[in-house]
Design a protein around this motif. Structure first.
Motif, short mmCIF file in Angstrom:
data_model
loop_
_atom_site.label_atom_id
_atom_site.label_comp_id
_atom_site.label_asym_id
_atom_site.label_seq_id
_atom_site.Cartn_x
_atom_site.Cartn_y
_atom_site.Cartn_z
N GLN A 84 -2.40 3.61 12.54
CA GLN A 84 -1.33 4.34 13.23
C GLN A 84 -0.90 5.55 12.40
OE1 GLN A 84 2.01 1.89 14.35
NE2 GLN A 84 3.42 3.62 14.36
N ILE A 85 -0.65 6.70 13.08
CA ILE A 85 -0.20 7.91 12.39
C ILE A 85 1.24 7.71 11.94
CG2 ILE A 85 0.27 10.37 12.63
CD1 ILE A 85 -1.96 10.52 14.68
N VAL A 86 1.48 7.94 10.62
CA VAL A 86 2.82 7.75 10.07
C VAL A 86 3.43 9.04 9.54
CG1 VAL A 86 2.43 5.32 9.53
CG2 VAL A 86 1.83 7.07 7.84
N ALA A 87 2.61 10.09 9.28
CA ALA A 87 3.15 11.34 8.73
C ALA A 87 2.21 12.49 9.09
CB ALA A 87 3.35 11.25 7.22
N TYR A 91 -6.86 15.44 6.34
CA TYR A 91 -5.94 14.78 5.43
C TYR A 91 -4.49 15.14 5.73
CZ TYR A 91 -9.99 13.67 2.50
OH TYR A 91 -11.18 13.18 2.03
N SER A 92 -4.27 16.15 6.55
CA SER A 92 -2.90 16.52 6.90
C SER A 92 -2.28 15.49 7.83
CB SER A 92 -2.88 17.90 7.56
OG SER A 92 -3.62 17.88 8.77
N VAL A 93 -3.09 14.66 8.44
CA VAL A 93 -2.60 13.57 9.29
C VAL A 93 -2.77 12.27 8.51
CG1 VAL A 93 -2.88 12.34 11.47
CG2 VAL A 93 -3.23 14.81 11.38
N LEU A 94 -1.66 11.61 8.18
CA LEU A 94 -1.68 10.40 7.38
C LEU A 94 -1.52 9.18 8.28
CD1 LEU A 94 -0.53 12.76 5.45
CD2 LEU A 94 0.01 10.88 3.92
N THR A 95 -2.38 8.20 8.11
CA THR A 95 -2.36 6.97 8.91
C THR A 95 -2.12 5.77 8.00
OG1 THR A 95 -4.76 6.72 8.73
CG2 THR A 95 -3.90 7.94 10.63
N SER A 96 -1.69 4.68 8.60
CA SER A 96 -1.42 3.46 7.85
C SER A 96 -2.74 2.72 7.59
CB SER A 96 -0.48 2.54 8.62
OG SER A 96 -0.32 1.30 7.96
N PRO A 97 -3.03 2.39 6.33
CA PRO A 97 -4.28 1.70 6.04
C PRO A 97 -4.26 0.21 6.40
CG PRO A 97 -3.06 2.07 4.03
CD PRO A 97 -2.28 2.73 5.12
N ILE A 145 0.86 -1.19 0.00
CA ILE A 145 0.00 0.00 0.00
C ILE A 145 0.89 1.24 0.00
CG2 ILE A 145 -1.81 1.25 1.21
CD1 ILE A 145 -2.73 -1.40 0.09
N SER A 146 0.57 2.17 -0.89
CA SER A 146 1.30 3.42 -0.96
C SER A 146 0.56 4.50 -0.17
CB SER A 146 1.46 3.86 -2.42
OG SER A 146 2.15 5.08 -2.51
N VAL A 147 1.24 5.11 0.79
CA VAL A 147 0.66 6.19 1.59
C VAL A 147 0.88 7.49 0.83
CG1 VAL A 147 0.70 7.39 3.79
CG2 VAL A 147 1.09 4.92 3.72
N GLN A 148 -0.22 8.09 0.32
CA GLN A 148 -0.14 9.30 -0.49
C GLN A 148 -1.06 10.37 0.09
OE1 GLN A 148 -1.27 8.09 -4.41
NE2 GLN A 148 0.54 6.82 -4.74
N PRO A 149 -0.63 11.64 0.07
CA PRO A 149 -1.51 12.72 0.57
C PRO A 149 -2.61 13.04 -0.43
CG PRO A 149 0.52 13.64 -0.29
CD PRO A 149 0.68 12.14 -0.36
N ALA A 169 7.30 7.13 11.08
CA ALA A 169 7.82 5.78 10.84
C ALA A 169 8.88 5.85 9.76
CB ALA A 169 6.70 4.83 10.43
N ASP A 170 9.82 4.91 9.82
CA ASP A 170 10.91 4.87 8.85
C ASP A 170 10.96 3.48 8.23
OD1 ASP A 170 13.06 5.59 7.32
OD2 ASP A 170 14.18 6.48 8.97
N VAL A 171 11.84 3.30 7.24
CA VAL A 171 11.97 2.03 6.54
C VAL A 171 12.34 0.93 7.54
CG1 VAL A 171 13.21 0.76 4.75
CG2 VAL A 171 12.60 3.16 4.38
#
Length: 466
Positions: free
Chosen positions: A122-125, A246-252, A97-101, A112-114
């Motif tokens: 979970q909030i990742v960005a 949308y400014s808060v990105l979470t892991s799907p 899954i690609s996390v995109q704004p 989160a990092d690689v």
């Protein structure tokens, strides 16, 4: 001749006799040593017959009778001579899954990092939401204004209804006055003109009531319009708040971060990849399979997978998808295989070797050296090993013997067992009958064996079944 000369000659003759005797002894000793040590050389060169050499040799006279023959012993096992074809593929997660704004904004931070494991939700960005927050505030202010308009419109409706009530009262009063004056005019008490004026006033009150009622309807429509604008603005506000979210990105999904596309401070646009998350609960491998082998593969079939990253370890996979479209140039069909990965030890990008289970029946297989055939020990009677593939028709050769281990551990012996031979591939022979799985047999011997002959087990021999 003088006595001195005669004595000297006697001493010289004695010395010569002694030297000749010593030389004769040395020659005899050399002949004896050559006769003992040079016998095998004479025999191998054909100068002396083997039987005569053994008869004359002290070692041949002594012999090796009573010494058991050293042998390698193995345990019969069932397997297939047909080697499974390995197909090469690369591991990848079951899902990526690609996390995109969804909105434009500057990337403030990454949570989160690689290589980090993340959970679903979970909030990742975090993006900069200053502009989005301004839009929310503006929408809220506009909504408040429209709600005030609705309140004013409702007040106008209330006033219009009050006017209607007043018009009703005036209408009733003018109607009573007109009726009373009309009666007086008929009696001649008052002039007819007064009665007519009263009637006109009643009609005017009637029109005022109708106008007041119409005004109520108009004001109600104004309220409805204002309420509609409020609802529209509420939608705008909700949209602004959603864009702010949308400014808060979470892991799907729950998984592991496999790559990173942006760094904090970069401008993120809609569609740009910030993180890529992979689900490694299962890994998948896609291998190209020849169309000639496709008939032996089915969905749900178990396969064996070997990974170069894990030496001496084999994984069990399952065929989950067979592509309906083949590669036109190579005539190969992509086949997808999944492997359970509960510990998450298998990553992506690993070289995988996939072997599909063969449908060939398994039989007892022994090494070529275990056979004693008519052509000699471990001989090749009618065909060389590997001269026929495992898939070709068999031509059983019954003229072969395998020696099975009998007796106790202290005094092992061998028993000659006639067997029917099938295919031969890469130094291995298929036994169709005569030897059962689990029986111990001689895989290699130092010399041709005989039925009932005592043997001695080598250190390489198998003593127990695995």
């Amino acid at each position: 001749m003088s006595p001195d000369v005669s004595a000297a000659l006697s001493r010289q003759q004695a010395s010569q006799k002694s030297t000749s005797k010593l030389q004769n002894q040395k020659i005899s000793l050399f002949i004896l040593i050559f006769a003992v040590l040079g016998m095998p050389w004479l025999t191998s060169c054909g100068i002396l017959p083997k039987a005569e050499a053994e008869a004359q040799s002290p070692r041949g006279q002594q012999g090796e009778a009573g010494k058991p023959t050293p042998v390698d012993v193995a345990i019969a096992r069932s397997e297939s001579l047909q080697e499974d074809v390995q197909y090469i593929g690369t591991t990848r997660p079951i899902r990526e899954i690609s996390v995109q704004p969804q909105v434009e904004g500057r990337l403030l931070s990454l949570k989160a990092d690689v290589g980090d494991a993340v959970a679903q939700g979970q909030i990742v960005a975090q993006l900069d939401d200053t502009t989005l927050l301004t839009s929310v505030n503006q929408a809220q202010a506009e909504l408040a204004t429209l709600q005030a308009e609705v309140a004013r419109a409702r007040t106008q409706v209330a006033n219009a209804r009050t006017q209607v009530e007043q018009a009703k009262v005036e209408l009733q009063q003018t109607q009573r006055d007109a009726a009373r004056l009309a009666g007086l005019a008929r009696q001649g008490a008052i002039a007819q003109q007064q009665a007519e004026l009263a009637q006109t006033e009643a009609q005017t009150a009637q029109q005022a009531l109708l106008s007041a009622q119409a005004q109520v309807g108009t004001e109600q429509q104004a309220v409805a319009a204002a309420q509609g604008r409020v609802k529209a603005q509420q939608s705008v506000l909700a949209q602004s708040r959603e864009r702010q979210s949308y400014s808060v990105l979470t892991s799907p999904i729950s998984g592991v971060v496999v790559s990173k596309g942006l760094e904090p401070g970069d401008l993120a646009n809609p569609g740009s990849e910030i993180l890529k998350i992979g689900d490694f609960s299962r890994v998948t491998v896609v291998v190209p399979v020849s169309e000639l082998e496709l008939s032996n593969i089915r969905v749900g079939q178990s396969v064996r997978v070997q990974l170069d990253a894990f030496k001496n370890k084999e994984f069990l996979g399952e065929v989950v998808r067979i592509s309906p479209a083949a590669n036109v140039a190579a005539r190969q069909v992509p086949v997808e295989v999944t492997i359970a990965n509960p510990k998450g030890e298998i990553g992506s990008g690993l070289l995988a070797r996939v072997s599909f289970s063969s449908n060939t029946s398994q039989r007892v297989v022994v090494p070529q050296t275990a056979l004693q055939e008519a052509g000699g020990r471990g001989g090749r009677s009618a065909e060389e090993p590997g001269s026929r593939g495992a898939g070709e028709p068999r031509n059983p050769k019954p003229a072969a013997t395998v020696f099975v281990l009998t007796g106790n551990k202290q005094q092992p012996r061998v028993q000659a067992r006639p067997v029917t031979v099938g295919d031969r591939v890469n130094g291995k022979v298929e036994i169709l009958s005569g030897l059962k799985p689990g029986e111990r047999f001689v895989s290699r011997a130092g010399k041709p064996l005989k039925d009932g002959e005592p043997v001695r087990l080598s250190v390489l021999s198998e003593t127990k079944a695995p």
